[in-house]
Design a protein around this motif. Sequence first.
Motif, short mmCIF file in Angstrom:
data_model
loop_
_atom_site.label_atom_id
_atom_site.label_comp_id
_atom_site.label_asym_id
_atom_site.label_seq_id
_atom_site.Cartn_x
_atom_site.Cartn_y
_atom_site.Cartn_z
N ALA A 45 0.81 -1.22 0.00
CA ALA A 45 0.00 0.00 0.00
C ALA A 45 0.84 1.27 0.00
O ALA A 45 0.32 2.36 -0.23
CB ALA A 45 -0.93 0.00 1.21
N GLY A 46 2.14 1.12 0.30
CA GLY A 46 3.03 2.28 0.29
C GLY A 46 3.59 2.64 1.64
O GLY A 46 4.31 3.64 1.76
N SER A 123 -3.95 2.25 1.47
CA SER A 123 -3.33 3.41 0.81
C SER A 123 -4.21 4.66 0.91
O SER A 123 -3.70 5.77 0.98
CB SER A 123 -3.03 3.10 -0.66
N THR A 128 -1.31 7.25 0.17
CA THR A 128 -0.22 6.75 -0.67
C THR A 128 -0.77 6.04 -1.91
O THR A 128 -0.23 5.03 -2.35
CB THR A 128 0.68 5.78 0.12
N GLU A 129 -1.86 6.56 -2.45
CA GLU A 129 -2.50 5.91 -3.60
C GLU A 129 -1.55 5.78 -4.79
O GLU A 129 -1.58 4.78 -5.51
CB GLU A 129 -3.76 6.68 -4.02
N GLU A 132 0.78 2.88 -4.19
CA GLU A 132 0.05 1.63 -4.31
C GLU A 132 -0.21 1.30 -5.78
O GLU A 132 -0.09 0.14 -6.19
CB GLU A 132 -1.28 1.71 -3.54
#
Length: 248
Positions: A45-46, A123, A128-129, A132
Motif C-alpha cells: 500500500a506504500g 493506501s 499513498t495511492e 500503491e
Amino acid sequence: MNGWIKTIWLLIFFLISTFLFPFISMAQVVVVSSTSLTGAIARAAGAREIRVLTPSEIRHPPEYELKPSDLIKFEGAGIVVYAGYEKMVTKLIETSKNKNIIPVQVDTTTSPDNLIEQARKISKILKTEREEQEWEVRFREKLKILKERLTSFHGKRAVVHKFAQPFARWAGLEVVQVISPGELTPKVVADAISKKPELVVDIAHFPIIRVIADNFRCKYIQVINFPGIGDTKTLEDIFEYNFKQLTE
C-alpha cells in the motif's frame, strides 16, 4: 511590490501546509502490523516503516500469543493493520497509551484481487495511492509472467487444504475436494482418494493432508500464505515461492 511578494509567499506557505504537509506526514506514518502478511499488504500500500508483531519464525502466525512487551511497538505509530483472528490484538489496541492509533482490519484471503483491494484500502488512509498504484502495476505484471508458465497445470485435479484454495484456483488447478482442519477422517481420506487427484496442495503453516498424497502416490506440495518461509517478505514473494513449489 514588497507587500505583494510577501502576500504571495504567505499564500504559497498556506497551500503547502494545508495540502502537502498532511500528505507527507501520512505517507511516512509508522504502521504496526499483526503478522508478516498484514505487513506485506501495508508495504504494498506504500507504508515505509512497518513494525510486525508476530516474530518471523512463528510457523502459524494466528497462534502467536501477543505479549505486553508488544505494546512498545505501538509507540508513535499511526495505524495498526490486523485481520481479526490474531489473539489479543484488540486488547493491545485498547490498553495502548497511543490513543490516536487507527485500527485497520483487512481481509487476508490471498487471492490477487483481494490483496489488491486491501492494499488500496490502506493506501487511502495513508494517502499513498500513487505508491500503491505503482506497486499494483508491478504485482499484476509479475503474476501474469508466472501464470503464463503454469499452463501445463491448468485443469489438473487437486485435493486442496482450505487455506491453500486461493493459490490453487489462481494457478488454474481443478479443485476436486477442499479439506479444512479438523475434517481429516478416514472417510474424508477415502473420498479424496476416490477423486483420483493428480496432486495434493497443503498449507505449510498448518499441514494436514499429506496422508492423501502418500496413499494415492501423487504429487504433494506445501504452499504459504504468510511471508517468512524461504526468506519470503512481500506479496510477490508468496506467489513466486508457491509457483516454485508447484513447478519444481
